[in-house]
Motif scaffolding. Structure first.
Motif, PDB file in Angstrom:
ATOM      1  N   VAL A  15       3.419   3.422  -3.506  1.00  0.00           N
ATOM      2  CA  VAL A  15       4.777   3.135  -3.034  1.00  0.00           C
ATOM      3  C   VAL A  15       5.583   4.431  -3.082  1.00  0.00           C
ATOM      4  CG1 VAL A  15       5.567   2.351  -5.345  1.00  0.00           C
ATOM      5  CG2 VAL A  15       6.793   1.607  -3.299  1.00  0.00           C
ATOM      6  N   GLY A  16       6.377   4.664  -2.063  1.00  0.00           N
ATOM      7  CA  GLY A  16       7.237   5.844  -2.067  1.00  0.00           C
ATOM      8  C   GLY A  16       8.427   5.625  -3.003  1.00  0.00           C
ATOM      9  N   THR A  17       9.090   6.702  -3.387  1.00  0.00           N
ATOM     10  CA  THR A  17      10.245   6.534  -4.295  1.00  0.00           C
ATOM     11  C   THR A  17      11.335   5.691  -3.631  1.00  0.00           C
ATOM     12  OG1 THR A  17      11.055   8.690  -3.541  1.00  0.00           O
ATOM     13  CG2 THR A  17       9.894   8.659  -5.642  1.00  0.00           C
TER      14      THR A  17
ATOM     15  N   THR B 298      -7.880   3.540   6.981  1.00  0.00           N
ATOM     16  CA  THR B 298      -6.785   4.134   6.220  1.00  0.00           C
ATOM     17  C   THR B 298      -5.447   3.636   6.788  1.00  0.00           C
ATOM     18  OG1 THR B 298      -6.716   6.115   7.589  1.00  0.00           O
ATOM     19  CG2 THR B 298      -8.189   6.144   5.707  1.00  0.00           C
ATOM     20  N   LEU B 299      -4.407   3.865   5.994  1.00  0.00           N
ATOM     21  CA  LEU B 299      -3.091   3.313   6.348  1.00  0.00           C
ATOM     22  C   LEU B 299      -2.356   4.094   7.423  1.00  0.00           C
ATOM     23  CD1 LEU B 299      -1.314   2.648   2.928  1.00  0.00           C
ATOM     24  CD2 LEU B 299      -1.800   0.952   4.695  1.00  0.00           C
ATOM     25  N   ASP B 300      -2.460   5.437   7.323  1.00  0.00           N
ATOM     26  CA  ASP B 300      -1.514   6.225   8.116  1.00  0.00           C
ATOM     27  C   ASP B 300      -2.020   7.648   8.317  1.00  0.00           C
ATOM     28  OD1 ASP B 300      -1.270   6.936   5.446  1.00  0.00           O
ATOM     29  OD2 ASP B 300       0.787   6.260   5.228  1.00  0.00           O
TER      30      ASP B 300
ATOM     31  N   ARG C 133       4.973  18.858  -1.852  1.00  0.00           N
ATOM     32  CA  ARG C 133       4.128  19.442  -2.903  1.00  0.00           C
ATOM     33  C   ARG C 133       2.688  19.662  -2.448  1.00  0.00           C
ATOM     34  NH1 ARG C 133       4.329  13.960  -3.948  1.00  0.00           N
ATOM     35  NH2 ARG C 133       2.535  12.981  -4.960  1.00  0.00           N
ATOM     36  N   PHE C 134       2.279  18.969  -1.401  1.00  0.00           N
ATOM     37  CA  PHE C 134       0.913  19.143  -0.911  1.00  0.00           C
ATOM     38  C   PHE C 134       0.794  20.296   0.090  1.00  0.00           C
ATOM     39  CE2 PHE C 134       1.159  14.512  -1.903  1.00  0.00           C
ATOM     40  CZ  PHE C 134       0.248  14.510  -2.945  1.00  0.00           C
ATOM     41  N   PHE C 135       1.924  20.831   0.514  1.00  0.00           N
ATOM     42  CA  PHE C 135       1.927  21.886   1.540  1.00  0.00           C
ATOM     43  C   PHE C 135       2.443  23.188   0.929  1.00  0.00           C
ATOM     44  CE2 PHE C 135       2.076  17.905   3.760  1.00  0.00           C
ATOM     45  CZ  PHE C 135       1.377  18.106   4.953  1.00  0.00           C
TER      46      PHE C 135
ATOM     47  N   THR D 101      -4.304  16.675   6.516  1.00  0.00           N
ATOM     48  CA  THR D 101      -4.384  15.467   7.355  1.00  0.00           C
ATOM     49  C   THR D 101      -4.963  14.385   6.452  1.00  0.00           C
ATOM     50  OG1 THR D 101      -6.612  15.997   8.113  1.00  0.00           O
ATOM     51  CG2 THR D 101      -4.807  16.690   9.556  1.00  0.00           C
ATOM     52  N   TYR D 102      -4.520  13.171   6.645  1.00  0.00           N
ATOM     53  CA  TYR D 102      -5.012  12.100   5.769  1.00  0.00           C
ATOM     54  C   TYR D 102      -6.501  11.851   5.979  1.00  0.00           C
ATOM     55  CZ  TYR D 102      -0.366  11.186   3.900  1.00  0.00           C
ATOM     56  OH  TYR D 102       0.831  11.279   3.231  1.00  0.00           O
ATOM     57  N   LYS D 103      -7.009  12.208   7.159  1.00  0.00           N
ATOM     58  CA  LYS D 103      -8.460  12.106   7.401  1.00  0.00           C
ATOM     59  C   LYS D 103      -9.201  12.997   6.401  1.00  0.00           C
ATOM     60  CE  LYS D 103     -12.363  12.379  10.158  1.00  0.00           C
ATOM     61  NZ  LYS D 103     -13.131  12.775   9.001  1.00  0.00           N
TER      62      LYS D 103
ATOM     63  N   THR E  87      -3.493   7.138   0.862  1.00  0.00           N
ATOM     64  CA  THR E  87      -3.495   8.510   0.333  1.00  0.00           C
ATOM     65  C   THR E  87      -2.423   8.612  -0.755  1.00  0.00           C
ATOM     66  OG1 THR E  87      -2.035   9.051   2.138  1.00  0.00           O
ATOM     67  CG2 THR E  87      -4.366   9.584   2.427  1.00  0.00           C
ATOM     68  N   GLY E  88      -2.093   9.816  -1.144  1.00  0.00           N
ATOM     69  CA  GLY E  88      -1.102  10.008  -2.210  1.00  0.00           C
ATOM     70  C   GLY E  88      -1.802  10.106  -3.555  1.00  0.00           C
ATOM     71  N   SER E  89      -1.036  10.390  -4.592  1.00  0.00           N
ATOM     72  CA  SER E  89      -1.619  10.572  -5.917  1.00  0.00           C
ATOM     73  C   SER E  89      -1.952   9.235  -6.578  1.00  0.00           C
ATOM     74  CB  SER E  89      -0.642  11.304  -6.843  1.00  0.00           C
ATOM     75  OG  SER E  89      -0.007  12.333  -6.152  1.00  0.00           O
TER      76      SER E  89
HETATM   77  C1  GLP Z   1       2.957   8.845   1.128  1.00  0.00           C
HETATM   78  C2  GLP Z   1       1.927   7.869   1.687  1.00  0.00           C
HETATM   79  C3  GLP Z   1       1.995   6.521   1.011  1.00  0.00           C
HETATM   80  C4  GLP Z   1       2.046   6.722  -0.496  1.00  0.00           C
HETATM   81  C5  GLP Z   1       3.294   7.467  -0.868  1.00  0.00           C
HETATM   82  C6  GLP Z   1       3.422   7.691  -2.385  1.00  0.00           C
HETATM   83  O1  GLP Z   1       4.170   8.829   1.775  1.00  0.00           O
HETATM   84  N1  GLP Z   1       2.028   7.676   3.095  1.00  0.00           N
HETATM   85  O2  GLP Z   1       0.868   5.750   1.386  1.00  0.00           O
HETATM   86  O3  GLP Z   1       2.029   5.480  -1.128  1.00  0.00           O
HETATM   87  O4  GLP Z   1       3.234   8.737  -0.250  1.00  0.00           O
HETATM   88  O5  GLP Z   1       2.612   8.751  -2.756  1.00  0.00           O
HETATM   89  P1  GLP Z   1       2.192   9.105  -4.246  1.00  0.00           P
HETATM   90  O6  GLP Z   1       1.209   8.073  -4.623  1.00  0.00           O
HETATM   91  O7  GLP Z   1       1.605  10.463  -4.160  1.00  0.00           O
HETATM   92  O8  GLP Z   1       3.432   9.051  -5.043  1.00  0.00           O
END
Ligand code: GLP
Length: 260
Positions: free
Chosen positions: A133-135, A65-67, A167-169, A79-81, A36-38
């Protein structure tokens, strides 16, 4: 690790879709790993286009899916679903029953985690996994400090991750504290990995994961030990890479016989 630096988000999506397409062409019943994520959105948009044009079909594919967040009510749009349904499942021709994610409302989350691991194995393992990837360098929801050999389990989010995802909530307090995520060991079992990142806010994480030391403090750095990883990024996300020119040269001069 192959690092592909693209001019813009759209070409990041196309390069990632090329990997997916080549896997699915060779193995129509491939198992794909979704994130998920952008970051993966340009990939899903491109996969939708290629499916509509009849160039690609997910008819026989399966997906994991991952999580997932823990405790959001079933059907909550974040929800990621639900997210995966919106951005992928309803956009391509995959059988919805063949898309599975961990259940964040399972009565026993430890059993859910081991069932999820077993389901991935029973499907034959993941052929191609997309990651963002997260920051802070997290992959899936494996926060810094995660065991590099971890399997699917419950994790607690760092305040920064909750803030990044707020930002999604509508309200930051709504972002759950707990999640169930594939482990780093689970992700490392995928046969191929495509990591996508765009924007300057990802430049530090990309540099640490690709060129830093392998460390639990940057979970994505574990991918340095994976034999088939493509890191597909835009110029902004590449801006802190020491060897950016080398990666550009290597990709531009890649011989046709050198597949990933
Ligand atoms: C979330 C997800 C990750 C995703 C990360 C970055 O925490 N669990 O799978 O890679 O955010 O999100 P974005 O791609 O929106 O920057």
């Amino acid at each position: 690790m192959e690092i592909v630096i693209c001019a813009d988000q759209e070409s990041v999506g196309q390069a990632a879709a090329d990997t997916f397409e080549s896997v699915i062409r060779r193995k129509p019943n491939a198992v794909v790993g979704l994130a998920t994520g952008s970051s993966p959105l340009p990939l899903y948009e491109e996969l939708e286009r290629r499916t509509l044009h009849g160039r690609l079909t997910f008819r026989n594919a399966r997906a994991f899916t991952l999580d997932e967040y823990i405790g959001l009510p079933e059907g909550h749009p974040e929800t990621y679903k639900e997210v995966i349904d919106r951005v992928f499942t309803t956009r391509v021709d995959i059988e919805p029953a063949n898309v599975r994610g961990p259940n964040g409302n399972a009565p026993d989350l430890e059993i859910e985690a081991s069932d999820y691991e077993r389901a991935i194995l029973a499907a034959g393992g993941i052929d191609v996994q997309v990651l963002g990837v997260g920051t802070n360098g997290h992959i899936g929801f494996n926060e810094p400090g995660s065991s590099l050999g971890s399997r699917t389990r419950v994790k607690t989010l760092l305040p920064q991750t909750r803030l990044d995802n707020a930002r999604f909530f509508t309200d930051q307090e709504e972002v759950p504290h707990h999640v169930i995520t594939q482990g780093i060991g689970t992700i490392m079992d995928a046969r191929r990995v495509v990591l996508m990142a765009t924007g300057e806010q990802k430049a530090g994480a990309v540099a640490r994961l690709a060129e830093g030391s392998v460390s639990a403090m940057c979970p994505g750095s574990m991918l340095q030990l994976h034999p088939r990883v493509r890191v597909i990024i835009d110029e902004a996300a590449a801006s802190q890479l020491a060897l950016a020119d080398y990666y550009r040269y290597t990709y531009q001069n890649k011989p046709a016989w050198q597949h990933l």
